[in-house]
Design a protein around this motif. Structure first.
Motif, PDB file in Angstrom:
ATOM      1  N   MET A 131       9.084 -18.582 -36.995  1.00  0.00           N
ATOM      2  CA  MET A 131      10.558 -19.118 -37.276  1.00  0.00           C
ATOM      3  C   MET A 131      10.791 -19.350 -36.528  1.00  0.00           C
ATOM      4  O   MET A 131      10.731 -19.118 -35.101  1.00  0.00           O
ATOM      5  N   ARG A 160      16.597 -21.238 -38.165  1.00  0.00           N
ATOM      6  CA  ARG A 160      15.457 -19.829 -39.045  1.00  0.00           C
ATOM      7  C   ARG A 160      15.930 -18.254 -38.197  1.00  0.00           C
ATOM      8  O   ARG A 160      16.080 -17.280 -38.751  1.00  0.00           O
ATOM      9  N   LYS A 197      19.978 -17.655 -44.815  1.00  0.00           N
ATOM     10  CA  LYS A 197      18.551 -18.409 -44.935  1.00  0.00           C
ATOM     11  C   LYS A 197      17.867 -18.039 -43.802  1.00  0.00           C
ATOM     12  O   LYS A 197      17.229 -18.794 -43.252  1.00  0.00           O
ATOM     13  N   SER A 198      18.873 -18.345 -42.714  1.00  0.00           N
ATOM     14  CA  SER A 198      18.886 -17.513 -41.586  1.00  0.00           C
ATOM     15  C   SER A 198      18.561 -15.740 -41.163  1.00  0.00           C
ATOM     16  O   SER A 198      18.789 -14.913 -42.266  1.00  0.00           O
TER      17      SER A 198
END
Length: 334
Positions: A67, A95, A117-118
């Motif tokens: 990530m 991320r 998405k984070s």
């Protein structure tokens, strides 16, 4: 809250709640014996132990993926604008979105600039250990734990980072070398969060690679809260002439067989020419060669008042190109 007063860059450095119901630790948060903190011997069994392939609690480690995230704070931009700029430059969302909060701040239930998405990582500063271990802060901690539970989304919690440095009130040097007091405080916060139902929190324990003072009592291993209390073992470093291995090899050898590894703060001094982009490439290769590393978070800012260094990924076109190459590497799309 901005990082501004929270980072001190020294000349030399820079199931999520597994024991929530265990009365042995809930009763008084005493510092009970834990797994040995000593770095593994090169010839011992620990050195031969394979790196972890799972773990991470509520923010799970995905073996073979990293990530890639950042603390983004750019001159003339709010958090949302800065994070959006990086999304456009890199072609994808961070991320991990890293933010800093003071001890008495109200921790966020939601943040508009953290996309689906984070994952949010909160670095939460602390007081002196006595203010926690005596129980005076229990209500404050419970409020924070309740708010984290209300987030409902997996969240990384990095409490009292760089505790092995001498510039924070929550560091061992500022607390009479009481490394056990740090462990007791960390466990107490962990317990209270569990009582508030904050099972969506993954705990990041995060010393600095460069202890100051560099004395045996202040080695990072003396602050380790125990495997039951740590989901991610984090190690931070701001390189001058050091390679990634210079900063991170010892920590990796100590914890990679037990916990997924994170680099929660990392950057490098630009010494001119191609030094910064080359170092970013070296970091990319070091991480790929160390499979227990599951996250790396750049300190992407040019606003810190105690440092004239430009830590931004786009401080030069070559640096941005090197960082984009890392971001586009399939390993770093985790």
């Amino acid at each position: 809250m901005r990082r501004r007063s929270l980072l001190g860059l020294g000349a030399g450095a820079l199931a999520a709640v597994p024991l929530a119901g265990c009365e042995t630790y809930r009763s008084n948060d005493a510092v009970a014996p834990v797994v040995s903190h000593a770095p593994p011997s090169a010839s011992g069994d620990a050195a031969a132990a394979p790196p972890v392939t799972e773990g991470g609690g509520a923010v799970p480690f995905e073996h073979g993926k990293v990530m890639l995230g950042a603390y983004v704070d750019l001159k003339g931009m709010g958090a949302s604008a800065g994070i959006d700029l990086r999304r456009r430059q890199l072609g994808r969302a961070e991320r991990i979105v890293h933010r800093y909060y003071s001890w008495t701040d109200q921790l966020p239930v939601s943040l508009g600039y953290v996309s689906t998405k984070s994952t949010l990582m909160i670095s939460w500063r602390g007081p002196e250990y006595k203010d926690i271990n005596g129980g005076a802060a229990d209500k404050l901690i419970a409020r924070a734990g309740k708010r984290m539970a209300q987030r409902k989304r997996p969240t990384l919690m990095r409490w009292a980072w760089d505790m092995n440095r001498d510039f924070y009130k929550w560091g061992g040097p500022a607390n009479n070398k009481d490394t056990k007091g740090y462990i007791q405080a960390y466990r107490r916060i962990h317990r209270i969060f569990a009582e508030q139902g904050a099972g969506n929190v993954a705990w990041v324990w995060s010393p600095n690679w460069n202890s100051r003072p560099g004395e045996d009592w202040n080695h990072f291993s003396n602050y380790y809260p125990g495997d039951e209390y740590v989901d991610w073992a984090g190690i931070s470093g701001f390189a001058q002439t050091q390679s990634p291995g210079d900063m991170f090899d010892e920590f990796y050898a100590t914890y990679a067989s037990r916990k997924p590894i994170m680099i929660p703060e990392v950057s490098v001094v630009d010494r001119g020419g191609s030094t910064k982009p080359e170092w970013i490439g070296d970091l990319q290769e070091w991480i790929k060669a160390h499979p227990a590393v599951g996250a790396s978070v750049w300190f992407d800012t040019d606003t810190h008042p105690s440092s004239r260094e430009n830590w931004r990924i786009d401080s030069t076109a070559a640096s941005l190109a090197a960082y984009k190459a890392m971001s586009n590497d399939p390993v770093f799309t985790g």
